[in-house]
Design an enzyme around this catalytic site. Structure first.
Site, PDB file in Angstrom:
ATOM      1  N   ASP A  49       0.813  -1.211   0.000  1.00  0.00           N
ATOM      2  CA  ASP A  49       0.000   0.000   0.000  1.00  0.00           C
ATOM      3  C   ASP A  49       0.852   1.270   0.000  1.00  0.00           C
ATOM      4  OD1 ASP A  49      -2.282  -1.499  -0.063  1.00  0.00           O
ATOM      5  OD2 ASP A  49      -2.787  -1.228   2.052  1.00  0.00           O
ATOM      6  N   THR A 160      -9.582   3.338   6.186  1.00  0.00           N
ATOM      7  CA  THR A 160      -9.264   2.019   6.760  1.00  0.00           C
ATOM      8  C   THR A 160      -7.793   1.898   7.137  1.00  0.00           C
ATOM      9  OG1 THR A 160      -8.875   1.079   4.557  1.00  0.00           O
ATOM     10  CG2 THR A 160     -11.101   0.891   5.458  1.00  0.00           C
ATOM     11  N   LEU A 164      -8.438   4.255  10.945  1.00  0.00           N
ATOM     12  CA  LEU A 164      -9.087   3.130  11.623  1.00  0.00           C
ATOM     13  C   LEU A 164      -8.285   2.708  12.851  1.00  0.00           C
ATOM     14  CD1 LEU A 164     -11.324   1.007  11.710  1.00  0.00           C
ATOM     15  CD2 LEU A 164      -9.959  -0.396  10.142  1.00  0.00           C
ATOM     16  N   SER A 165      -6.963   2.719  12.744  1.00  0.00           N
ATOM     17  CA  SER A 165      -6.119   2.367  13.890  1.00  0.00           C
ATOM     18  C   SER A 165      -6.308   3.341  15.045  1.00  0.00           C
ATOM     19  CB  SER A 165      -4.640   2.349  13.473  1.00  0.00           C
ATOM     20  OG  SER A 165      -4.407   1.362  12.494  1.00  0.00           O
TER      21      SER A 165
END
Length: 260
Positions: A49, A160, A164-165
């Site tokens: 990513d 995400t 998200l973390s």
């Protein structure tokens, strides 16, 4: 009248520094040819990513569609790697258009820095002491003082990832909202962030900037010792990502909300 996309035959391959990714690039280039980037109809990115984000930034001027294949640690933004049927996969792929955030950061030395982020713009404390931030939305102060490790503004495509973390919400790609998420908020402790319209203009002011220094990061571009940071979506910039049929980014974001 509907205009069909031209059939893709010219591909340029790019890969991360990992030896496995470089070997895969050589194999694919030998099999499918390797067009010059300025002549390619699609860029195939081999990596994780992080490398996909690098490739997006590299293609901002050309805006050539990007099809990623996973040869990294994470692959949420990537398709599965296979050398078979690549042209067929690309031509059947589903398209996702992403818009970056634009960051303008002023530092304590008088410098002004600009960056783009397809995932998020994050503010992070630089020392053991908590950061103190004042947050304004569209010119109105909404939070006069946030004591925290930091805060971030996330795009739907990036919701995400770090967002998200940090316990921020997962956002459907077509929701036209941004996530404003605190990172380890100390005071007000119960503030969990906000969802903003995608055209919102966010301003962070760093309180006690010399005593409590803060950095600002737009994807992989970092500015140290910031004093003020402005974040807004740039609708004039649009890049296209390609995903295998039935495995669109929209589907992945939806599925992520039901993962255990």
């Amino acid at each position: 009248m509907f205009k069909a996309e031209p059939f893709v035959t010219r591909i340029a391959f790019v890969a991360s520094d990992r030896p496995e990714a470089q070997e895969a690039r050589a194999n694919l280039a030998s099999r499918y040819g390797d067009a010059a980037r300025d002549e390619a109809q699609v860029i195939v990115a081999l990596g994780g990513d992080g490398f996909m984000l690098e490739t997006l930034h590299a293609q901002i001027e050309s805006r050539t569609p990007i099809y990623g294949m996973n040869w990294g640690t994470l692959g949420f933004l990537m398709n599965e790697y296979s050398e078979e049927g690549l042209l067929e996969r690309i031509n059947a792929a589903e398209r996702t258009v992403v818009h970056p955030l634009r960051m303008v950061a002023a530092d304590v030395h008088g410098g002004v820095h600009r960056g783009l982020a397809f995932n998020e713009v994050s503010l992070l404390r630089q020392t053991r002491q908590t950061a103190k931030l004042r947050i304004s939305i569209d010119g109105k102060v909404r939070l006069s003082e946030l004591s925290c490790d930091g805060a971030l503004v996330s795009t739907p495509a990036g919701s995400t990832a770090y967002n998200l973390s940090a316990h921020g919400p997962i956002i459907p790609l077509d929701a036209q909202v941004l996530a404003l998420t605190p990172i380890s908020a100390f005071r007000p402790r119960r503030w969990r962030g906000a969802l903003l319209r995608h055209m919102a203009k966010v301003k962070f002011e760093i309180l006690e900037a010399e005593k409590r220094p803060v950095s600002a990061v737009a994807d992989n571009f970092e500015v140290r010792d910031v004093l003020e940071v402005h974040v807004s979506e740039d609708r004039d910039l649009a890049l296209t990502m390609l995903f295998d049929a039935g495995r669109s980014l929209e589907e992945r974001v939806l599925a992520e909300q039901f993962s255990s």
